[in-house]
Scaffold this motif. Structure first.
Motif, short mmCIF file in Angstrom:
data_model
loop_
_atom_site.label_atom_id
_atom_site.label_comp_id
_atom_site.label_asym_id
_atom_site.label_seq_id
_atom_site.Cartn_x
_atom_site.Cartn_y
_atom_site.Cartn_z
N ILE A 1 -7.70 63.04 -66.37
CA ILE A 1 -8.35 62.87 -65.07
C ILE A 1 -9.22 64.11 -64.88
CG2 ILE A 1 -8.04 62.61 -62.59
CD1 ILE A 1 -5.29 61.36 -63.25
N HIS A 2 -10.52 63.90 -64.94
CA HIS A 2 -11.44 65.03 -64.86
C HIS A 2 -11.81 65.36 -63.42
CE1 HIS A 2 -14.10 67.87 -66.84
NE2 HIS A 2 -14.96 67.61 -65.88
N ASN A 3 -12.12 64.35 -62.63
CA ASN A 3 -12.47 64.55 -61.22
C ASN A 3 -12.24 63.23 -60.52
OD1 ASN A 3 -13.62 65.10 -58.73
ND2 ASN A 3 -15.33 66.23 -59.58
N PHE A 4 -11.46 63.23 -59.45
CA PHE A 4 -11.09 61.98 -58.81
C PHE A 4 -11.69 61.82 -57.41
CE2 PHE A 4 -7.82 65.05 -57.96
CZ PHE A 4 -7.57 64.91 -56.60
N TYR A 5 -12.58 62.74 -57.00
CA TYR A 5 -13.25 62.64 -55.70
C TYR A 5 -13.95 61.28 -55.60
CZ TYR A 5 -17.17 63.31 -52.47
OH TYR A 5 -18.11 63.16 -51.49
#
Length: 123
Positions: free
Chosen positions: A112-116
């Motif tokens: 999960i790199h970025n979940f924004y």
């Protein structure tokens, strides 16, 4: 090995270096004979699938929310922003779509790199 990468924005939606970094990681892993699956936001409600190579797949879907957060600096109504952030705390649509993708793909590893924009439901 099958690797699933979750990143909110992915080419052509580029904000900065993180999107380019994930694209390089995905391409490098794919070139090294790994099956790579990228899950990112798109403008379609129903998940769409793109194939980059035999072992490189991209799922795009719109995590039902009040607007698509790209471009990020666009002016938004304050009430709409508040509602967006409330739904971004835990988005049930994102949860169920990601669960379906994970069950279908059976990855060995999930990054999960970025979940924004997706919400913490990715975890």
């Amino acid at each position: 090995m099958k690797i699933l990468i979750i990143k909110n924005f992915y080419n052509p939606y580029i904000i900065g270096g993180a999107e380019l970094n994930v694209e390089n990681i995905a391409k490098t892993l794919s070139e090294r004979e790994n099956d790579v699956v990228v899950v990112c936001m798109g403008k379609n409600l129903k998940p769409t699938v793109e194939y980059q190579k035999e072992n490189f797949k991209i799922y795009r879907f719109f995590p039902i929310n009040f607007y698509f957060p790209y471009p990020p600096k666009k002016k938004r109504n304050k009430l709409l922003k508040l509602l967006w952030w409330i739904l971004n705390l835990w988005n049930p649509y994102t949860f169920f779509v990601l669960r379906r993708i994970i069950k279908k793909e059976h990855p060995d590893l999930v990054q999960i790199h970025n979940f924004y924009g997706f919400s913490v439901s990715v975890f």
